[in-house]
Each structure stands twice: as structure tokens, then as C-alpha cells.
Design a protein around this motif. Structure first.
Motif, short mmCIF file in Angstrom:
data_model
loop_
_atom_site.label_atom_id
_atom_site.label_comp_id
_atom_site.label_asym_id
_atom_site.label_seq_id
_atom_site.Cartn_x
_atom_site.Cartn_y
_atom_site.Cartn_z
N ASN A 62 0.80 -1.23 -0.16
CA ASN A 62 0.22 -0.03 0.06
C ASN A 62 0.94 1.13 -0.04
O ASN A 62 1.89 1.33 0.55
CB ASN A 62 -0.83 0.05 1.20
CG ASN A 62 -2.03 -1.01 1.00
OD1 ASN A 62 -2.29 -1.55 0.08
ND2 ASN A 62 -2.45 -1.34 2.16
N VAL A 63 0.47 2.09 -0.53
CA VAL A 63 1.23 3.54 -0.76
C VAL A 63 0.51 4.38 0.20
O VAL A 63 -0.94 4.67 0.19
CB VAL A 63 1.20 4.30 -2.26
CG1 VAL A 63 1.61 5.54 -2.38
CG2 VAL A 63 1.73 3.17 -3.20
N ASP A 64 1.25 5.04 1.17
CA ASP A 64 0.71 5.94 2.29
C ASP A 64 -0.38 5.22 3.07
O ASP A 64 -1.37 6.11 3.35
CB ASP A 64 0.14 7.24 1.70
CG ASP A 64 1.49 8.08 1.05
OD1 ASP A 64 2.83 7.93 1.39
OD2 ASP A 64 1.14 8.71 0.10
N GLY A 65 -0.53 4.07 3.13
CA GLY A 65 -1.60 3.48 3.91
C GLY A 65 -2.91 3.22 3.25
O GLY A 65 -3.83 2.68 3.72
N LYS A 66 -2.93 3.82 1.83
CA LYS A 66 -4.13 3.72 1.36
C LYS A 66 -4.65 2.17 0.79
O LYS A 66 -3.63 1.57 0.20
CB LYS A 66 -4.31 4.57 -0.03
CG LYS A 66 -4.10 5.81 0.35
CD LYS A 66 -3.98 6.81 -0.94
CE LYS A 66 -3.55 8.18 -0.42
NZ LYS A 66 -3.18 9.08 -1.79
N LYS A 67 -5.75 1.67 0.95
CA LYS A 67 -6.20 0.45 0.29
C LYS A 67 -6.16 0.26 -1.10
O LYS A 67 -6.06 1.29 -1.69
CB LYS A 67 -7.46 -0.04 0.92
CG LYS A 67 -7.87 -0.02 2.12
CD LYS A 67 -9.18 -0.45 2.52
CE LYS A 67 -9.63 -0.55 4.07
NZ LYS A 67 -10.88 -1.06 4.17
N GLN A 68 -5.73 -0.96 -1.62
CA GLN A 68 -5.30 -1.21 -2.94
C GLN A 68 -6.83 -0.84 -3.76
O GLN A 68 -6.41 -0.50 -4.96
CB GLN A 68 -5.09 -2.80 -3.24
CG GLN A 68 -3.73 -2.94 -2.76
CD GLN A 68 -2.75 -2.23 -3.37
OE1 GLN A 68 -2.50 -2.25 -4.73
NE2 GLN A 68 -1.91 -1.20 -2.78
N SER A 69 -8.04 -1.06 -3.05
CA SER A 69 -9.13 -0.76 -3.89
C SER A 69 -9.39 0.86 -4.01
O SER A 69 -9.88 1.19 -5.09
CB SER A 69 -10.31 -1.27 -3.38
OG SER A 69 -10.32 -0.50 -1.71
N ASP A 70 -8.44 1.55 -3.06
CA ASP A 70 -8.71 3.27 -3.14
C ASP A 70 -7.57 3.57 -4.15
O ASP A 70 -7.53 4.75 -4.74
CB ASP A 70 -8.58 3.61 -1.97
CG ASP A 70 -9.80 3.29 -0.99
OD1 ASP A 70 -10.86 3.38 -1.68
OD2 ASP A 70 -9.69 3.48 0.11
N TYR A 71 -6.41 2.95 -3.98
CA TYR A 71 -5.18 3.53 -4.65
C TYR A 71 -4.16 2.09 -5.03
O TYR A 71 -3.53 1.85 -4.17
CB TYR A 71 -4.14 4.54 -3.92
CG TYR A 71 -3.15 4.99 -4.82
CD1 TYR A 71 -3.18 6.35 -5.47
CD2 TYR A 71 -1.91 4.48 -4.65
CE1 TYR A 71 -2.31 6.80 -6.12
CE2 TYR A 71 -0.98 5.03 -5.31
CZ TYR A 71 -1.02 5.95 -6.17
OH TYR A 71 0.21 6.65 -6.77
N PRO A 72 -4.45 1.52 -6.14
CA PRO A 72 -3.80 0.55 -6.57
C PRO A 72 -2.16 0.72 -7.01
O PRO A 72 -1.83 1.91 -7.61
CB PRO A 72 -4.43 0.00 -8.04
CG PRO A 72 -5.72 0.72 -8.09
CD PRO A 72 -5.43 1.97 -7.38
N THR A 73 -1.37 0.32 -6.34
CA THR A 73 0.20 0.58 -6.38
C THR A 73 0.70 0.00 -7.84
O THR A 73 0.37 -1.07 -8.24
CB THR A 73 0.95 -0.16 -5.35
OG1 THR A 73 0.36 0.20 -4.01
CG2 THR A 73 2.39 -0.10 -5.30
N SER A 74 1.31 0.91 -8.23
CA SER A 74 1.93 0.83 -9.64
C SER A 74 3.20 -0.17 -9.50
O SER A 74 3.87 -0.21 -8.52
CB SER A 74 2.32 1.86 -10.49
OG SER A 74 3.34 2.66 -9.89
#
Length: 137
Positions: A62-74
Motif C-alpha cells: 500500500n502507498v501511504d496506507g491507502k487500500k489497494q481498492s482506493d489506490y492501486p500500487t503501480s
């Protein structure tokens, strides 16, 4: 060469690698184990016992603790996170096990690595599954 989507599509658009069987995990020779849980999940022992696989490295997907559904990591972001954590990826044929608590993010991280040419990457699910499969107390 990696498929275009494996390099350019967000993680949520890609297929997730299913959790490997105990037999597959047991047979891997000296794998690099990448724990992609967030630090609080590691501290809480999510997916254990054990709370941590000995010798594993924690590189949260996760980027900055954001869930994958909210912010998928590239793939680029994950590679940068690995580098920042001091992880040098092994030769592309060497075994890698990724894991989170149950296998969701572990499967996504493994898919990223496979897209980058690491064909011997396996989703370990969580620490309990890996420990059981590999005989770790």
C-alpha cells in the motif's frame, strides 16, 4: 518481455496470483520472502502465528496506507518501495514468496513481480500458511 498491462495497468486491473499450495512453498530453495503488510498489521501479527517469517523483509504494498481498492500500487511504485527498503531483487529465476495477511496484496505484489520477469514468484498467503508449509515454528 512483460505484457503491456503488467507494466502499465493499475494493480486492481490485473489478475492476482492465487495462493501457492503448501507443497509448492515447501519445495522452494532459499526464497526471498517479501512481507507486503502495512507496519501496523505486522505489529498485530495479522495472518499469523508467527507474526513474522524469519528473514523476511517488510515492504508494504500500500502507498501511504491507502487500500489497494482506493489506490492501486503501480509496478514503478512497488519497485521504488523495494529499493527504499534496501531490497535487491535476486536473479529473475530465483524463488520469491510474497505475502500479506491472507494473500490478497501478496498476490498483487507477486503479479507485479511476475510482470517484471520474476517468473518464480509465489503468493504465500499469510505467515501461518508459509510457516506451516516450510516447517517454521
Amino acid at each position: 518481455q512483460a505484457p503491456v498491462c503488467a507494466l502499465l495497468c493499475p494493480v486492481s486491473s490485473r489478475a492476482m496470483v492465487d495462493k501457492a499450495t503448501a507443497e509448492v512453498l515447501k519445495g522452494l530453495e532459499d526464497p526471498l520472502v517479501i512481507d507486503v503488510r502495512d507496519p501496523n498489521e505486522v505489529a498485530e501479527g495479522k495472518g499469523g502465528p508467527p507474526s513474522v517469517i524469519p528473514g523476511s523483509v517488510n515492504v508494504p504494498l500500500n502507498v501511504d496506507g491507502k487500500k489497494q481498492s482506493d489506490y492501486p500500487t503501480s509496478p514503478e511504485e512497488f519497485q521504488a518501495k523495494l529499493s527504499a527498503a534496501g531490497v535487491t531483487l535476486p536473479p529473475k529465476e530465483k524463488a520469491i514468496i510474497t505475502h500479506c495477511g491472507t494473500g490478497g496484496r501478496g498476490g498483487k505484489a507477486c503479479e507485479i513481480l511476475r510482470g517484471l520477469g520474476y517468473s518464480n514468484c509465489h503468493n504465500g498467503g499469510g505467515p501461518a500458511h508459509i510457516a506451516s508449509a516450510r516447517g517454521i515454528a
